[in-house]
Design a protein around this motif. Structure first.
Motif, short mmCIF file in Angstrom:
data_model
loop_
_atom_site.label_atom_id
_atom_site.label_comp_id
_atom_site.label_asym_id
_atom_site.label_seq_id
_atom_site.Cartn_x
_atom_site.Cartn_y
_atom_site.Cartn_z
N ALA A 1 -20.90 -21.19 -20.53
CA ALA A 1 -21.78 -21.18 -21.69
C ALA A 1 -21.66 -22.46 -22.50
O ALA A 1 -22.66 -23.03 -22.97
CB ALA A 1 -21.48 -19.96 -22.57
N GLY B 1 -25.70 -13.45 -22.63
CA GLY B 1 -26.20 -14.40 -21.66
C GLY B 1 -27.21 -13.78 -20.72
O GLY B 1 -27.32 -12.55 -20.61
N VAL C 1 -28.29 -18.35 -23.52
CA VAL C 1 -27.22 -17.70 -24.27
C VAL C 1 -27.67 -17.53 -25.72
O VAL C 1 -28.57 -18.23 -26.21
CB VAL C 1 -25.90 -18.48 -24.24
CG1 VAL C 1 -25.32 -18.55 -22.83
CG2 VAL C 1 -26.07 -19.89 -24.81
#
Length: 270
Positions: A154, A179, A190
């Motif tokens: 992420a 996500g 995200v």
């Protein structure tokens, strides 16, 4: 100047203003609030990446209040509030200048449906939802909560596509990350549940992969999951968005959030 020491006092002094309620962070963790006349100032350290002062009230009352508050907290704190108020404030104080308008968007639990069934009411789980092969449980485009082992991925997505994001997996302030993955298992979007206050939760760190995630509803799916979680525990959900980012504003309006124009100020450059 009178210091407000409870959320109840703050709600009464501000007519339960969501911006100041969020800035106060429950008056915990170092945040402090003061009032003078009809003006209120809430100073909160390291709030969404900056030391900030949320302000409200007629400028005639706010000017002397800031004269007392700014020496207490230091010049690094940036006032922010409704755009018209900040514009008038900066014309009346030679030491402050505006730094750019942005949107505060918020909604309550009633309105556009976000999620159905269990996902709409449950709290953030401890783990994620990755099946064998790196695909999210629920199929392509399904939003889920990221597990700790996915946060580096992420972070890479944010660093590539939104490096200015205050919400980041490698910095404090985020409660949980949602996500979305595509059919190839790539993390394509995200969104974060970040800097929550008792009565206002914040959606932040919304990022979509420009090559693999845009136009496929992946960012919207991540936002829906975060908003549903926030509204499952708080009466209001909110976010901050750059005013020029019209596609993002349109997305958030479709999710039931209403727009309020804010501005921020800082010490005038020498």
């Amino acid at each position: 100047m009178f210091e407000l020491t409870s959320e109840e006092q703050l709600r009464t002094a501000t007519d339960d203003d969501a911006v100041l309620a969020w800035a106060a962070q429950g008056l915990d963790g170092g945040a402090r609030a003061w009032t003078a006349g009809r003006a209120v100032a809430v100073a909160s350290p390291a709030l969404s990446g900056r030391d900030r002062i949320a302000v409200r009230g007629p400028v005639a009352d706010l000017l002397p209040l800031l004269d007392d508050v700014l020496p207490l907290v230091g010049p690094g704190y940036r006032p922010f509030g409704d755009a018209e108020l900040l514009a008038e404030l900066c014309t009346r104080r030679d030491d402050l200048e505006t730094r750019g308008r942005f949107g505060w968007m918020q909604r309550g639990p009633v309105g556009v449906p976000l999620l159905e069934g269990d996902a709409a009411g449950r709290d953030v789980p401890a783990g994620g939802g990755i099946a064998a092969g790196g695909r999210a449980v629920g199929g392509e485009g399904a939003a889920y909560w990221l597990a700790p082992g996915e946060l580096d991925e992420a972070a890479q997505l944010i660093d590539r596509h939104f490096p200015a994001s205050h919400a980041h997996p490698h910095r404090p302030g985020v409660r949980a990350w949602a996500g979305v993955r595509d059919g190839a298992g790539r993390l394509t979007a995200v969104a974060a549940d970040a800097w929550p206050a008792p009565t206002v939760g914040l959606l932040a760190g919304v990022v979509s992969d420009r090559e693999h995630g845009r136009g496929r509803g992946h960012a919207a799916a991540a936002c829906r999951l975060v908003l549903a979680a926030i509204l499952g525990r708080s009466p209001r959900a909110a976010l901050m968005v750059d005013g020029w980012n019209e596609p993002a504003v349109r997305l958030y309006r479709r999710l039931g959030l209403e727009y309020r124009l804010l501005d921020a100020a800082a010490q005038r450059s020498a």
